[in-house]
Design an enzyme around this catalytic site. Structure first.
Site, PDB file in Angstrom:
ATOM      1  CG  PHE A 281      -1.656   1.265   1.494  1.00 44.15           C
ATOM      2  CD1 PHE A 281      -2.858   1.497   0.849  1.00 44.15           C
ATOM      3  CD2 PHE A 281      -1.185   2.247   2.373  1.00 44.15           C
ATOM      4  CE1 PHE A 281      -3.588   2.672   1.073  1.00 44.15           C
ATOM      5  CE2 PHE A 281      -1.899   3.422   2.608  1.00 44.15           C
ATOM      6  CZ  PHE A 281      -3.112   3.629   1.947  1.00 44.15           C
ATOM      7  CG  ASP A 367     -25.969 -19.764  -8.447  1.00 44.48           C
ATOM      8  OD1 ASP A 367     -24.793 -19.759  -8.847  1.00 44.48           O
ATOM      9  OD2 ASP A 367     -26.286 -19.385  -7.298  1.00 44.48           O
ATOM     10  CG  ASP A 368     -21.788 -19.364 -12.680  1.00 40.95           C
ATOM     11  OD1 ASP A 368     -21.948 -18.795 -13.772  1.00 40.95           O
ATOM     12  OD2 ASP A 368     -20.676 -19.643 -12.198  1.00 40.95           O
ATOM     13  NE  ARG A 444     -15.832 -21.313  -9.818  1.00 43.22           N
ATOM     14  CZ  ARG A 444     -17.114 -21.047  -9.950  1.00 43.22           C
ATOM     15  NH1 ARG A 444     -17.517 -19.831 -10.234  1.00 43.22           N
ATOM     16  NH2 ARG A 444     -18.022 -21.974  -9.785  1.00 43.22           N
ATOM     17  CD1 TRP A 478     -20.916  -8.884  -6.148  1.00 45.35           C
ATOM     18  CD2 TRP A 478     -22.306  -7.234  -6.657  1.00 45.35           C
ATOM     19  NE1 TRP A 478     -20.167  -7.848  -6.622  1.00 45.35           N
ATOM     20  CE2 TRP A 478     -20.994  -6.811  -6.942  1.00 45.35           C
ATOM     21  CE3 TRP A 478     -23.361  -6.330  -6.897  1.00 45.35           C
ATOM     22  CZ2 TRP A 478     -20.701  -5.540  -7.435  1.00 45.35           C
ATOM     23  CZ3 TRP A 478     -23.069  -5.070  -7.384  1.00 45.35           C
ATOM     24  CH2 TRP A 478     -21.744  -4.688  -7.658  1.00 45.35           C
ATOM     25  CB  CYS A 527     -22.180 -14.720  -2.903  1.00 38.83           C
ATOM     26  SG  CYS A 527     -21.606 -16.401  -3.159  1.00 38.83           S
ATOM     27  N   GLY A 529     -17.504 -16.991  -3.380  1.00 39.52           N
ATOM     28  CA  GLY A 529     -17.152 -18.407  -3.251  1.00 39.52           C
ATOM     29  C   GLY A 529     -17.661 -18.904  -1.912  1.00 39.52           C
ATOM     30  N   GLY A 530     -18.916 -18.592  -1.610  1.00 41.07           N
ATOM     31  CA  GLY A 530     -19.463 -18.813  -0.275  1.00 41.07           C
ATOM     32  C   GLY A 530     -19.242 -17.568   0.556  1.00 41.07           C
ATOM     33  CG  ASP A 535     -16.699  -7.312   4.318  1.00 38.16           C
ATOM     34  OD1 ASP A 535     -17.393  -6.321   4.056  1.00 38.16           O
ATOM     35  OD2 ASP A 535     -16.070  -7.937   3.434  1.00 38.16           O
ATOM     36  CD  GLU A 615     -36.624 -36.822   0.692  1.00 41.77           C
ATOM     37  OE1 GLU A 615     -35.484 -36.975   1.156  1.00 41.77           O
ATOM     38  OE2 GLU A 615     -36.900 -36.971  -0.528  1.00 41.77           O
TER      39      GLU A 615
HETATM   40  C1  DGJ Z   1     -19.848 -19.674  -5.607  1.00 43.58           C
HETATM   41  C2  DGJ Z   1     -21.117 -19.533  -4.818  1.00 43.58           C
HETATM   42  O1  DGJ Z   1     -20.838 -19.502  -3.464  1.00 43.58           O
HETATM   43  C3  DGJ Z   1     -22.054 -20.652  -5.189  1.00 43.58           C
HETATM   44  O2  DGJ Z   1     -23.200 -20.584  -4.399  1.00 43.58           O
HETATM   45  C4  DGJ Z   1     -22.392 -20.538  -6.640  1.00 43.58           C
HETATM   46  O3  DGJ Z   1     -23.093 -19.361  -6.875  1.00 43.58           O
HETATM   47  C5  DGJ Z   1     -21.124 -20.591  -7.463  1.00 43.58           C
HETATM   48  N1  DGJ Z   1     -20.160 -19.639  -7.012  1.00 43.58           N
HETATM   49  C6  DGJ Z   1     -21.428 -20.350  -8.910  1.00 43.58           C
HETATM   50  O4  DGJ Z   1     -20.310 -20.211  -9.671  1.00 43.58           O
END
Ligand code: DGJ
Length: 753
Positions: A281, A367-368, A444, A478, A527, A529-530, A535, A615
């Site tokens: 920085f 989703d994606d 990725r 997002w 979001c 990658g989970g 934050d 179920e």
């Molecule tokens: C990561 C996210 O956490 C997942 O739920 C899913 O949306 C994938 N990316 C899709 O690429």
């Protein structure tokens, strides 16, 4: 008045309901820190400190040759650098003459009504007009470098916020090499550091360690807040537990790289410094230019960790999250990711929606994989146009079909990223972050857009907003699926490349601000990658964040437990997924998955057409149950009732703010034969009130009661009306029956009669 200036004592004291924070302008105009802890009167707390000759501690100009006073041993509000305080510093600056020195003295202060704002960055807000702001200006007399220290006092929440505005008052350029948001000195005390480390699919694992004579650093060099460390740390006395003892929290409202340092020094004083990551920085400040640091939320509790968590939950719910979904009930969704991954068509999505609608789900999230040419993660990012090979009917028609089934429509985006195999990259290869002459690191298969550049933010804004304008989309997930490296921008000169990491974050905030302002009726969910960017900065723009890519309910117990120390349940994205779980292969009961996901924003992430009729019926009941408890779960007080590391079960509880109802949740993580019964002491109830068990769900009860062979137990748990006082439940506890099977879960609802 929450902020009091006492001119006789030269003290500035901030009071919240249960805490006080004090600084003093000493006779040499050094801004010393005198106190942070339980609420006090207006005492001058500097009586706590002794000055005496500490060999080897040097003197600054005004006190020389008095060897009893030294910056190296003083508690300070914000430190300079290079002038004889050898502990970690709040700031590092290179002046016009090349020196690395700053030595601050008090200049003035101001107390104003309301809460300060930080331009271009997330910060706590004060819609109810409850907060007060203190601004203290300190300055280096040689370089005229000035720091305005901002303090926001949220009395009811027991929270004090801090940030710094650093202003170059000289006629020369200076460079900031470290610009922390805050420093805090504890001259006395013995502390444990509690922090939340992790990895992809196992975020925010609580760790507690005793401070030794060292500098402990928690941070992220990934240029996102990261899966690996969370920008939230606690200091607690070693004897502090959930219900007892002193503890302090420090939460950075920022989504980029960060650094939290804790130093226990030679005299057992502890200094905490927190702010933007300073590695690589360098921020150039021209004459009169200013730099704002991100905000830190500080809180203190003398009633243990539960109270500290409640302070943060309340603060985030009331003063960080904004907009329509701050208070409105959020829809129960179904997301197609774990149902189909990239392999879907419009017909499949409609099929999922149809099944989900019949179960009571309220929104479908696509989703994606719906855009560009994207059949796996190697291509398409950046091309935010519908993929008509998959969505053959077009997006408007798909949205309409889903809406006609009675479901809202939500969509996934990853706006900060680009694949080399995309039209956007083919048109603008220079838009991805790369260092000259180097092949960039792919993660990725994707590269990162240079969000510091306005033209890139504008282009992505146009593309995403067109989709939201053209379709009645009511939710956006997002995502952001990699750490950031290869930091170099063709738009910045050589000597400003050290600004890029922070400028990237500012660009992301700009885009978030524009999209959330233009589409106030859209619910945004963060979001990465989970939970890699979980934050308070993100929570300013989106009230919920996908907690983790790990949907295994047993792993989720750990993740949600750790997350709960700083963040409210209403911010934690949690879904019921298929069993066996896709991440761990573990088989769990649908009831258990439901109980765990209900302690979050709640939704489903599976293919409902693969469910049995039994179920499906369970899911209908689950959804009705969640709706029934929605307010209690999302707005109630959350109590951790077990320590995940030491028990064979995990228990937690919600209590409504008026204490009229409570929901006890238990998951048995280690089922035993002939077990010790689980006796759980409830918390936060009204001691003289009578509570009745009005609802309970236990797994496979028939089997349990058959094995138990106890008619008395059977009668008690199955037929008898159970009534107990709050004090009995809190002091005697509630004893659960022996439950058998794999990871059974229990939910018990108590209502005051
Ligand atoms: C990561 C996210 O956490 C997942 O739920 C899913 O949306 C994938 N990316 C899709 O690429």
């Amino acid at each position: 008045m929450s902020i009091i200036y006492n001119p006789v004592q030269s003290t500035l004291t901030m009071h919240t309901k249960n805490s006080s924070y004090q600084m003093k302008i000493d006779e040499h105009k050094v801004l010393v820190h005198t106190y942070y802890g339980s609420r006090i009167a207006d005492d001058d707390m500097s009586y706590l400190y002794m000055t005496f000759d500490r060999a080897n501690a040097g003197q600054f100009e005004e006190v020389f040759p008095d060897r009893t006073i030294s910056l190296d041993t003083m508690a300070q509000e914000y430190t300079g650098c290079g002038v004889g305080d050898y502990r970690i510093s709040s700031l590092l600056v290179q002046n016009g003459d090349g020196s690395y020195g700053a030595d601050f003295r008090y200049v003035k202060h101001e107390i104003v009504e309301g809460k300060y704002a930080i331009p271009g960055m997330p910060h706590s807000h004060d819609e109810e007009k409850e907060a007060q702001t203190l601004i203290v200006t300190i300055q280096d007399k040689v370089t005229k470098l000035m720091v305005e220290l901002y303090y926001g006092v949220f009395e009811k929440q027991d929270v004090i916020t801090r940030c710094a505005k650093i202003i170059n008052g000289s006629n020369e350029k200076i460079t900031l090499l470290k610009a922390s948001s805050m420093a805090l000195d504890f001259p006395y005390g013995d502390f444990d550091l509690i922090h939340f480390h992790g990895k992809h699919a196992l975020e925010r694992q609580m760790e507690r360690c005793h401070l030794s004579h060292a500098i402990e650093t928690i941070g992220s060099r990934r240029n996102t807040s990261s899966h690996q460390h969370n920008p939230f740390i606690l200091l607690a006395n070693p004897e502090t537990n959930e219900d007892f003892g002193d503890c302090y929290g420090f939460m950075l409202v920022y989504s980029g790289g960060f650094k939290a340092e804790v130093e226990k020094d030679q005299f057992d004083s502890t200094r905490v410094v927190m702010g933007i990551q300073d590695e690589a920085f360098a921020w150039e400040l021209n004459s009169q230019a200013a730099f704002y640091t991100p905000e830190v939320l500080l809180s203190y509790s003398n009633q243990g960790l539960a109270k500290l968590s409640h302070n943060y939950h309340d603060m985030i719910r009331r003063h960080i999250t904004r907009g329509k979904f701050k208070n409105a009930r959020r829809p129960i969704l179904i997301n197609n990711w774990e149902a189909t991954y990239f392999d879907f068509t419009d017909e499949k999505i409609v099929e999922i929606a149809k099944e989900a609608a019949s179960l009571g789900v309220e929104m479908l999230v696509l989703d994606d994989g719906w855009f560009g040419i994207r059949n796996d993660d190697t291509s398409g990012l950046g091309d935010w146009f519908v993929n008509t090979d998959k969505i053959r009917c077009g997006l408007p028609s798909l949205v309409k079909q889903v809406n006609d089934l009675g479901l809202k429509f939500g969509i996934w985006i990853e706006p900060e990223m680009i694949n080399e195999d995309s039209d956007l990259y083919r048109q603008h290869p220079d838009w991805a972050l790369t260092m000259p002459g180097r092949v960039p690191n792919r993660s990725r298969h994707q590269l990162v857009l240079d969000m510091s550049r306005d033209e890139i933010v504008d282009c992505i804004y146009e593309r995403i907003s067109a989709i939201l304008r053209d379709n009645p989309i009511e939710y956006v997930k997002w995502d952001m699926n990699r750490s950031i490296c290869d930091l170099w921008s063709c738009s910045l000169p050589y000597h400003r490349q050290g600004e890029l990491a922070h400028r990237y974050v500012l660009g992301v905030y700009k885009l978030m601000d524009r999209l959330t302002s233009e589409f106030p009726d859209v619910l945004f969910e963060g979001c990465s990658g989970g939970g890699g960017r979980f934050d308070a900065g993100i929570l300013y723009y989106s009230p919920q964040i996908w907690c983790s890519d790990d949907t295994d309910p047993i792993q989720r117990l750990h993740i949600q437990y750790g997350t709960s120390f700083g963040y409210p349940v209403s911010s934690m994205g949690a879904h019921v997924s298929a069993s066996p779980n896709h991440q761990t292969g573990r088989t769990t009961l649908l009831n258990t998955r439901g109980v765990v996901a209900m302690s979050g924003t709640f939704g489903y992430e599976l293919d409902p057409s693969k469910l049995s009729e039994d179920e499906k019926e369970q899911i209908r009941i689950q959804i009705e149950t969640f709706k029934l408890f929605y307010d209690l779960i999302q707005n109630g007080k959350y109590y951790r009732l077990s320590n995940i590391l030491s028990k064979s079960y995990e228990a937690w509880q919600f209590v409504s703010q008026d204490k009229s109802e409570a929901l006890l949740n238990v998951v048995v993580t280690n089922t035993q034969p002939n077990p010790t019964l689980m006796n759980i002491k409830l918390k936060g109830l009204e001691k003289d009130a009578i509570y009745e068990v009005v609802y309970k769900t236990m797994p496979d009860v028939k089997r349990t009661f058959d094995i138990m062979n106890s008619p008395a137990m059977k009668e008690r748990y199955m037929t008898k009306k159970e009534q107990m006082t709050g004090s009995a439940l809190m002091h005697g506890g509630y004893t659960l029956p022996w439950v058998v099977g794999d990871y059974p879960a229990i939910q018990i609802h108590f209502k005051k009669i």
